[in-house]
Design a protein around this motif. Structure first.
Motif, PDB file in Angstrom:
ATOM      1  N   LEU A 115       2.186  44.259 -47.413  1.00  0.00           N
ATOM      2  CA  LEU A 115       0.738  44.625 -47.158  1.00  0.00           C
ATOM      3  C   LEU A 115       0.364  43.720 -46.319  1.00  0.00           C
ATOM      4  N   ALA A 116      -0.178  44.144 -45.077  1.00  0.00           N
ATOM      5  CA  ALA A 116      -0.850  42.900 -44.190  1.00  0.00           C
ATOM      6  C   ALA A 116      -2.431  42.999 -44.574  1.00  0.00           C
ATOM      7  N   LEU A 117      -3.064  41.814 -44.535  1.00  0.00           N
ATOM      8  CA  LEU A 117      -4.395  41.537 -44.895  1.00  0.00           C
ATOM      9  C   LEU A 117      -5.180  40.941 -44.199  1.00  0.00           C
ATOM     10  N   GLY A 118      -6.277  41.320 -43.598  1.00  0.00           N
ATOM     11  CA  GLY A 118      -7.093  40.681 -42.597  1.00  0.00           C
ATOM     12  C   GLY A 118      -7.921  39.579 -43.231  1.00  0.00           C
ATOM     13  N   GLU A 119      -8.845  38.938 -42.380  1.00  0.00           N
ATOM     14  CA  GLU A 119      -9.788  37.726 -42.833  1.00  0.00           C
ATOM     15  C   GLU A 119     -10.553  38.019 -43.979  1.00  0.00           C
ATOM     16  N   GLU A 129       3.034  40.412 -33.965  1.00  0.00           N
ATOM     17  CA  GLU A 129       2.652  40.803 -32.625  1.00  0.00           C
ATOM     18  C   GLU A 129       2.372  39.491 -31.662  1.00  0.00           C
ATOM     19  N   VAL A 130       2.631  39.536 -30.639  1.00  0.00           N
ATOM     20  CA  VAL A 130       2.307  38.357 -29.662  1.00  0.00           C
ATOM     21  C   VAL A 130       0.943  37.849 -29.942  1.00  0.00           C
ATOM     22  N   ASP A 131      -0.054  38.475 -30.019  1.00  0.00           N
ATOM     23  CA  ASP A 131      -1.452  38.168 -29.909  1.00  0.00           C
ATOM     24  C   ASP A 131      -1.837  37.834 -31.322  1.00  0.00           C
ATOM     25  N   GLU A 132      -1.085  37.947 -32.315  1.00  0.00           N
ATOM     26  CA  GLU A 132      -1.346  37.484 -33.652  1.00  0.00           C
ATOM     27  C   GLU A 132      -1.711  35.851 -33.962  1.00  0.00           C
ATOM     28  N   LYS A 133      -1.349  35.321 -33.150  1.00  0.00           N
ATOM     29  CA  LYS A 133      -1.357  33.933 -33.156  1.00  0.00           C
ATOM     30  C   LYS A 133      -2.917  33.671 -32.903  1.00  0.00           C
ATOM     31  N   GLY A 134      -3.450  32.756 -34.124  1.00  0.00           N
ATOM     32  CA  GLY A 134      -4.999  32.487 -34.086  1.00  0.00           C
ATOM     33  C   GLY A 134      -5.580  33.491 -34.971  1.00  0.00           C
ATOM     34  N   GLN A 135      -5.187  34.376 -35.396  1.00  0.00           N
ATOM     35  CA  GLN A 135      -5.597  35.459 -36.283  1.00  0.00           C
ATOM     36  C   GLN A 135      -5.234  35.288 -37.877  1.00  0.00           C
ATOM     37  N   ASN A 136      -5.917  35.464 -38.677  1.00  0.00           N
ATOM     38  CA  ASN A 136      -6.041  35.206 -40.182  1.00  0.00           C
ATOM     39  C   ASN A 136      -5.159  36.417 -40.636  1.00  0.00           C
ATOM     40  N   VAL A 137      -4.079  36.912 -40.588  1.00  0.00           N
ATOM     41  CA  VAL A 137      -3.415  37.651 -41.061  1.00  0.00           C
ATOM     42  C   VAL A 137      -2.472  37.269 -42.078  1.00  0.00           C
ATOM     43  N   VAL A 138      -2.409  38.005 -43.421  1.00  0.00           N
ATOM     44  CA  VAL A 138      -1.681  37.516 -44.410  1.00  0.00           C
ATOM     45  C   VAL A 138      -0.807  38.659 -44.903  1.00  0.00           C
ATOM     46  N   LEU A 139       0.626  38.301 -45.102  1.00  0.00           N
ATOM     47  CA  LEU A 139       1.392  39.209 -45.531  1.00  0.00           C
ATOM     48  C   LEU A 139       1.488  39.055 -47.093  1.00  0.00           C
ATOM     49  N   GLU A 140       1.141  40.185 -47.647  1.00  0.00           N
ATOM     50  CA  GLU A 140       1.229  40.232 -49.365  1.00  0.00           C
ATOM     51  C   GLU A 140       2.468  41.160 -49.748  1.00  0.00           C
ATOM     52  N   MET A 141       3.376  40.422 -50.182  1.00  0.00           N
ATOM     53  CA  MET A 141       4.598  40.980 -50.967  1.00  0.00           C
ATOM     54  C   MET A 141       4.587  41.068 -52.287  1.00  0.00           C
TER      55      MET A 141
END
Length: 282
Positions: free
Chosen positions: A188-192, A245-257
């Protein structure tokens, strides 16, 4: 038509750096000695290493042969063959030999394991085949709940990753119950804000039998997949995939497994948790 070998060496190096590591390793020696020399040069292999590779290697909690640092190719090959341990030996970092993209593994000490600190439920042991100093060994629980998290900034952009739960079983007498009830896994991808990013990634929940279903569960066995054997002698299941994605650098996306068995609540034991590995698929 200009022969490629008539170009300046820096131009040839630039051309090679735009291919892949496996291309350079497999074909450079077939052209000429000059081409081979250029293909082994630091400018070519520096392009295959992550930009922050030197910083990552400097944080290693293990010993690394000092003689590999003079050659970017030697460093690349070393990191493909020998994952280095980070963060007090709880995570590992390596490179994919075909693409040069980053691979990470969260050891069991880097995971969130429900009741993992209670010795009556889980013990921590040194397992010879593990890359980490300690593994979590399941003594006896009915509620199995394991999670791992990683920031996507650590992963290579424009890349689809697979997340794999890596495990085996302790050899001893007694019932493990993993052939009676499948575990449920997801990524699951989580946002900031810590909430799922619904518009970017819809997680698929999959069922796996960590052991072959027993006679009583055989009728239900079609509802669960099976693990596969790894080259290191361990077992793994694919928990899910995610594309960075390429534009994900700098974003606070966390993968929860996540791996769970909280429905049938059979008592379970004998599972050895080595960790969760993230590897590039494409």
């Amino acid at each position: 038509m200009t022969n490629i070998l008539e170009l300046p060496e820096e131009c040839i190096a630039q051309i090679l750096s735009l291919t892949t590591p496996i291309d350079v390793l497999g074909s450079s020696a077939l052209v000429s000695k000059q081409f081979l020399s250029i293909s082994n040069s630091n400018p070519v292999w520096a392009g295959f290493l992550p930009p922050d590779c030197d910083d990552i290697v400097s944080q290693s909690s293990g010993s690394i042969p000092r003689d590999i640092f003079g050659s970017k190719k030697d460093l690349f090959v070393y990191l493909c063959r020998f994952p280095i341990l980070l963060e007090n030996n709880t995570k590992s970092f390596a490179l994919d030999k075909r693409s040069g993209k980053t691979c990470y593994m969260l050891g069991s000490r880097a995971l969130s394991i429900i009741w993992g600190s209670s010795p009556e439920y889980w013990s921590w042991e040194s397992i010879p085949e593990s890359r980490f100093p300690e593994c979590a060994v399941l003594e006896n629980v009915c509620w199995l709940d394991i999670k791992g998290r990683i920031h996507t900034t650590l992963l290579s952009p424009n890349t689809t990753y697979g997340a794999y739960f890596v495990f085996n079983f302790k050899v001893y007498s007694g019932s493990t119950s993993f052939g009676r009830a499948p575990v449920k896994v997801s990524v699951l991808a989580l946002g900031e804000d810590g909430l799922p990013i619904d518009d970017r990634h819809t997680p698929e929940v999959k069922s796996f039998y960590l052991k072959s279903p027993n006679v009583r569960s055989r009728r239900r066995s079609s509802l669960g997949e099976r693990p596969v054997a790894r080259s290191d002698g361990l077992m793994e299941i694919e928990m899910g995939t995610y594309r960075v994605e390429v534009d994900e650098k700098g974003q606070n996306v966390v993968l929860e497994m996540s791996l769970k068995e909280i429905e049938l609540l059979h008592w379970k034991s004998g599972l050895v948790v080595h960790g969760i590995e993230l590897r590039p698929l494409c």
